[in-house]
Design an enzyme around this catalytic site. Structure first.
Site, PDB file in Angstrom:
ATOM      1  N   LYS A 173       0.840  -1.208   0.000  1.00 51.31           N
ATOM      2  CA  LYS A 173       0.000   0.000   0.000  1.00 51.31           C
ATOM      3  C   LYS A 173       0.870   1.252   0.000  1.00 51.31           C
ATOM      4  O   LYS A 173       0.581   2.226  -0.715  1.00 51.31           O
ATOM      5  CB  LYS A 173      -0.927  -0.008   1.223  1.00 51.31           C
ATOM      6  CG  LYS A 173      -1.765   1.269   1.398  1.00 51.31           C
ATOM      7  CD  LYS A 173      -2.745   1.504   0.256  1.00 51.31           C
ATOM      8  CE  LYS A 173      -3.469   2.849   0.355  1.00 51.31           C
ATOM      9  NZ  LYS A 173      -4.506   2.931   1.356  1.00 51.31           N
ATOM     10  N   LYS A 241      -0.955  11.764   5.739  1.00 47.91           N
ATOM     11  CA  LYS A 241      -0.807  10.697   6.742  1.00 47.91           C
ATOM     12  C   LYS A 241      -0.026   9.530   6.131  1.00 47.91           C
ATOM     13  O   LYS A 241       0.911   9.004   6.725  1.00 47.91           O
ATOM     14  CB  LYS A 241      -2.184  10.223   7.210  1.00 47.91           C
ATOM     15  CG  LYS A 241      -2.154   9.183   8.317  1.00 47.91           C
ATOM     16  CD  LYS A 241      -3.314   8.194   8.207  1.00 47.91           C
ATOM     17  CE  LYS A 241      -2.884   6.935   7.483  1.00 47.91           C
ATOM     18  NZ  LYS A 241      -3.932   5.956   7.311  1.00 47.91           N
TER      19      LYS A 241
END
Lengths: 297, 297
Positions: A173, A241
């Site tokens: 990811k 983030k």
């Protein structure tokens, strides 16, 4: 054979439609969320509500977490009322949040002490992918557990890839976010050059997008920029983030990522203007400021 | 109506197959090249040879140039034996090289004084695109002249886009190279993160390439890197030539291009290792050195 009972923790913009798809695929569902509105929505789809993550775990064979960041996952799994206090031996915990690979391995080790399996299975595809059940899901953990959970993944996603041992899903990811973030800046510099040189950016995109310089971002987000549409999609603050997770992980690995680092710095300028809730294509506003041009809209 | 007579100057790796496709489409062709082997090959396809660019121009309605850089184009068009000394009023000169937009406008102005039209029509798609007749061609100049020359373009390319006035074709080509160069670095950082973290890069690519983080480079060049294939494709030294054009043009425009600038610096390291003749995917060798990892092969 009856469907395994699924528990779902984290009923936000992603979790709600994922729950709906699980229910439609026939999985009995027990859910928990930090706040009430998510619970009301998902019980409306037919889920049962639990009083705490621990209680979700008591009633489930597979427990899915879909929350924001590493501390949230640690809290709902290892915290006082966490999954670990209710989960049955040989159950599977699937964390579908995007969090630190290191924290993932720490939580997996804690669960393993109780005889519980963990998969890390972050997703890409955003709210639209969650609603349509077309998420890409990158799964790390033990492969037999992946196989056992595959029907649940198939209810929520389309491209479902087993990528290796615990933590690998999170790493993949982060790879996805590296590529995406740098492609965003490539798109912004490409648009800025066309506009600054007085060339119609629509014609430029027509000529460039189909060939060796093409990307999903150029084909999908550049046209939205030219329409003046900076709505998310994927929010700048969530991109940041993820970029923080990438840079922390790269730090642990002693891995220099010069372009990714540059892009994360440029995104800060969007945040400095209060653009954290905009879509990531708002990165164009930085090029607009730097070059004194207008691209969006 | 008979086909317009076409002249072609510059019989290198791109020019030769482009000539072959023009001949196969029925255009009578007169050619010139700085060195003999290109001429022998293309007269073998059925072209006539001229003694100088001037003589090519005397015998042609459309004169195409396909050479390396701005000084080469200036020489074959404006030099002592250049096209400008033989070209007929109302003829069209098409420069398909990738050169400076500013030099393009200067040459177009000189030709216009003689009543001659110029199109700038750089291409992407490489040797394979030239052979297959599937080049992308981005064309700047007057639109009626573009229409007049369209059949010749169609003999050589597939995606043919008129992008605006003189110089626009070169600008769009530079936009193409901005996107391509930055996508290459995105690919390299993505691969480096997977490999450094111990994740199978093939599985990573499978999970990432199809989604919002996808690019032509990830789908096409990353698998070649993993096979250890650093052959061109598109050579590093030509990528650097284009990056120099981009940075010069950006300088003239007062346009900051931070990611493009970074990538051009990183490519210098490939050149420092003598890799100028490798394919652009050799950019991975920089990440390999920086991170002390092995990705290719």
């Amino acid at each position: 054979m009856s469907q395994p009972r699924v528990g779902f923790i984290g009923l936000g913009i992603m979790g709600r439609p994922m729950c709906k798809n699980l229910i439609q695929a026939g999985f009995p569902l027990t859910v928990w969320n930090r706040s009430r509105p998510g619970i009301d929505t998902v019980t409306g789809y037919g889920a049962a509500a639990a009083a705490a993550p621990r209680e979700v775990a008591e009633r489930s064979d597979i427990i899915i977490t879909m929350v924001t960041d590493s501390p949230d996952v640690r809290q709902v799994i290892l915290g006082e009322q966490g999954v670990i206090h209710g989960v049955k031996r040989d159950a599977a915990v699937i964390d579908m949040s995007t969090i630190s690979p290191a924290v993932t391995r720490e939580i997996a080790a804690a669960l393993k002490m109780k005889g519980v399996h963990m998969l890390d299975a972050p997703v890409s595809g955003g709210e639209k992918g969650a609603i349509d059940g077309t998420l890409s899901i990158m799964v790390g953990g033990e492969e037999p557990i992946f196989q056992r959970c595959l029907p649940a993944f198939q209810a929520m996603g389309k491209t479902i890839v087993y990528v290796g041992p615990t933590g690998s899903g999170q790493i993949v990811k982060l790879c996805n976010q590296v590529a995406g973030a740098v492609h965003l800046q490539a798109m912004c510099e490409t648009l800025a050059l066309a506009v600054r040189a007085g060339v119609d950016p629509h014609r430029m995109l027509e000529a460039v997008s189909a060939g060796a310089a093409g990307s999903w971002m150029l084909s999908n987000l550049a046209p939205r920029i030219l329409k003046g549409d900076l709505n998310p999609g994927f929010m700048v603050k969530l991109q940041q983030k993820d970029l923080r997770l990438i840079m922390e992980t790269a730090d642990e690995l002693h891995l220099p990522l010069p372009a990714t680092a540059l892009v994360s710095q440029l995104f800060r300028s969007v945040e400095a203007d209060g653009g954290g809730d905009l879509g990531t294509q708002a990165l164009i506003t930085v090029m607009e400021k730097l070059a004194n041009i207008r691209v969006a809209g």
